[in-house]
Design a protein around this motif. Structure first.
Motif, short mmCIF file in Angstrom:
data_model
loop_
_atom_site.label_atom_id
_atom_site.label_comp_id
_atom_site.label_asym_id
_atom_site.label_seq_id
_atom_site.Cartn_x
_atom_site.Cartn_y
_atom_site.Cartn_z
N UNK A 131 0.87 -1.19 0.05
CA UNK A 131 -0.04 -0.34 -0.08
C UNK A 131 0.87 1.15 0.03
N UNK A 132 1.97 1.15 0.52
CA UNK A 132 2.85 2.51 0.29
C UNK A 132 3.31 2.81 -0.68
N UNK A 133 3.25 1.79 -1.74
CA UNK A 133 3.91 2.28 -3.05
C UNK A 133 2.90 3.09 -3.88
N UNK A 134 1.64 2.75 -3.98
CA UNK A 134 0.54 3.47 -4.55
C UNK A 134 -0.25 4.27 -3.87
N UNK A 135 -0.40 4.07 -2.58
CA UNK A 135 -1.49 4.66 -1.73
C UNK A 135 -0.87 5.43 -0.23
N UNK A 136 0.53 5.15 -0.39
CA UNK A 136 1.31 5.79 0.61
C UNK A 136 1.51 7.24 0.80
N UNK A 137 1.75 7.90 -0.52
CA UNK A 137 1.89 9.43 -0.49
C UNK A 137 0.35 10.08 -0.56
N UNK A 138 -0.60 9.22 -1.10
CA UNK A 138 -1.94 9.62 -0.89
C UNK A 138 -2.49 9.66 0.42
N UNK A 139 -2.32 8.59 1.25
CA UNK A 139 -2.61 8.70 2.56
C UNK A 139 -1.91 9.74 3.43
N UNK A 140 -0.69 9.89 3.17
CA UNK A 140 0.50 10.83 3.77
C UNK A 140 -0.02 12.27 3.64
N UNK A 141 -0.41 12.50 2.39
CA UNK A 141 -0.74 14.22 2.16
C UNK A 141 -2.37 14.12 2.17
N UNK A 183 6.63 8.13 5.24
CA UNK A 183 6.43 9.37 6.05
C UNK A 183 8.17 9.85 6.39
N UNK A 184 9.00 9.02 6.28
CA UNK A 184 10.34 9.43 6.59
C UNK A 184 11.09 10.06 5.61
N UNK A 185 10.50 10.12 4.11
CA UNK A 185 11.07 10.75 3.21
C UNK A 185 10.74 12.28 3.20
N UNK A 186 11.62 13.09 2.55
CA UNK A 186 11.38 14.54 2.29
C UNK A 186 10.07 14.88 1.79
N UNK A 187 9.15 15.52 2.36
CA UNK A 187 8.14 16.47 1.68
C UNK A 187 6.84 15.63 1.46
N UNK A 188 6.91 14.27 2.16
CA UNK A 188 5.75 13.33 1.12
C UNK A 188 4.47 13.97 1.76
N UNK A 189 4.39 14.50 2.83
CA UNK A 189 3.07 14.85 3.32
C UNK A 189 2.59 16.12 2.48
N UNK A 190 3.39 16.82 1.71
CA UNK A 190 2.89 17.92 0.79
C UNK A 190 2.24 17.34 -0.53
N UNK A 191 1.06 17.81 -0.88
CA UNK A 191 0.43 17.32 -2.02
C UNK A 191 0.93 17.44 -3.16
N UNK A 192 1.76 18.56 -3.38
CA UNK A 192 2.79 18.75 -4.67
C UNK A 192 3.64 17.54 -4.96
N UNK A 193 4.44 17.33 -3.85
CA UNK A 193 5.53 16.50 -3.83
C UNK A 193 4.96 15.21 -3.89
N UNK A 194 3.77 14.84 -3.21
CA UNK A 194 3.14 13.52 -3.37
C UNK A 194 2.75 13.07 -4.96
N UNK A 195 2.22 14.18 -5.51
CA UNK A 195 1.56 14.05 -6.70
C UNK A 195 2.98 13.86 -8.00
N UNK A 196 4.02 14.47 -7.79
CA UNK A 196 5.07 14.34 -8.43
C UNK A 196 5.51 12.76 -8.49
#
Length: 316
Positions: free
Chosen positions: A22-32, A225-238
């Motif tokens: 789930x971290x691969x595809x939805x991890x950044x989605x859940x985080x942001x 969550x340990x990676x830089x800016x992953x809770x930011x929507x724009x970073x997660x989108x990229x």
């Protein structure tokens, strides 16, 4: 009894594969989107899953794996030892270790030749992911990942645009991941499913996703969550766009299953090196440490999966 083992294997595989990946595809989605209701996020992801599954089932004459299981026939007799792979994956997931579910699950059912092909495709996928992410973020990091650019996005009230872009990119990425990993989930079931088997399995997977979403991804979510800016929507989108395009272009070159985990870890590795090199060189050493740690974890999973495959061959 064999049918019971097959259904139990399917349910364990479904939970462990989705929970670990789930971290691969939805991890950044859940985080942001951590402030949004988990029910809304679950309904969105569940709709994409249902559409992708039904489309594959209809297009490939009942095969929801998009022909990824074409060269992996269902054993004539499924014994209890086939459950060792998904059970091991379940335990590893509870410890928050990201491993290749493709190797862990499919290697038990595959020939040595196919395993070698999966490893080669996955290794090249990892290398391609690292290089691609590194080059892309060396170009865009200062513009999109610096603190000043993130503050500027807030001031210009661009959040609505990036929120829409992220949900679209997540839908595309989630569908591409499912095309690759449905094989890991459905390897215990017949290669052609009837309508009742399709709907029953869909309900089981949606229930598993509801539990995972309610727990916000669980312990393994810490990798993102340990990676830089992953809770930011724009970073997660990229991140999602880079990963989705790589799966779409490279993953669909042939029907040989590949490790999406290795590709995702590669994307994060290339991105982390570029961002820290350009924006915060004092943290570059820490970034290398995280990358080596993540890579070691996925290699542990590979070693365990191969060991289990040989153990099952001995039990046979």
């Amino acid at each position: 009894m064999e049918q019971v083992i097959a259904y139990v294997g399917f349910m364990i595989a479904a939970y462990s594969v989705i929970a670990n990946d789930v971290i691969q595809t939805l991890g950044t989605f859940l985080s942001s989107n951590h402030k949004k209701s988990w029910q809304i996020l679950w309904a969105f992801a569940g709709t994409i899953l249902a559409v992708t599954m039904i489309y594959g089932w209809y297009t490939f004459d009942g095969d929801v794996s998009y022909a990824r299981l074409a060269n992996i026939p269902l054993p004539e007799k499924i014994q209890w030892w086939y459950l060792l792979a998904p059970l091991t994956l379940l335990i590893i997931t509870r410890f928050g270790i990201p491993v290749s579910t493709t190797f862990m699950i499919l290697s038990v059912f595959s020939t040595q030749t196919l395993i070698e092909k999966m490893i080669v495709k996955s290794v090249f996928g990892y290398a391609l992911a690292v290089i691609s992410a590194l080059l892309i973020y060396l170009v865009i990091a200062k513009r999109f990942e610096s603190n000043s650019s993130l503050e500027e996005m807030d001031k210009k009230k661009q959040k609505k645009f990036w929120m829409g872009a992220q949900w679209c990119s997540t839908a595309f990425l989630w569908s591409q991941w499912l095309i690759q990993d449905f094989a890991n989930i459905y390897v215990f079931l017949p290669r052609q499913l009837g309508i009742y088997e399709l709907l029953g399995s869909l309900l089981v997977i949606l229930a598993i996703m509801a539990y995972i979403f309610k727990n916000r991804g669980g312990k393994i979510q810490e990798i993102v969550n340990q990676k830089a800016n992953t809770q930011n929507i724009r970073s997660a989108t990229l991140i999602d766009i880079c990963y989705a395009l790589l799966l779409y272009i490279y993953g669909n070159m042939n029907s040989v299953p590949m490790s999406t985990t290795w590709t995702f870890i590669g994307i994060l590795a290339g991105r982390e090196i570029a961002i820290n090199y350009l924006l915060q060189k004092d943290k570059l050493k820490k970034a290398y440490h995280l990358i080596v740690k993540d890579f070691a974890k996925v290699n542990i999973g590979l070693a365990i999966s191969i060991a289990i495959a040989y153990l099952i061959q001995l039990l046979k």
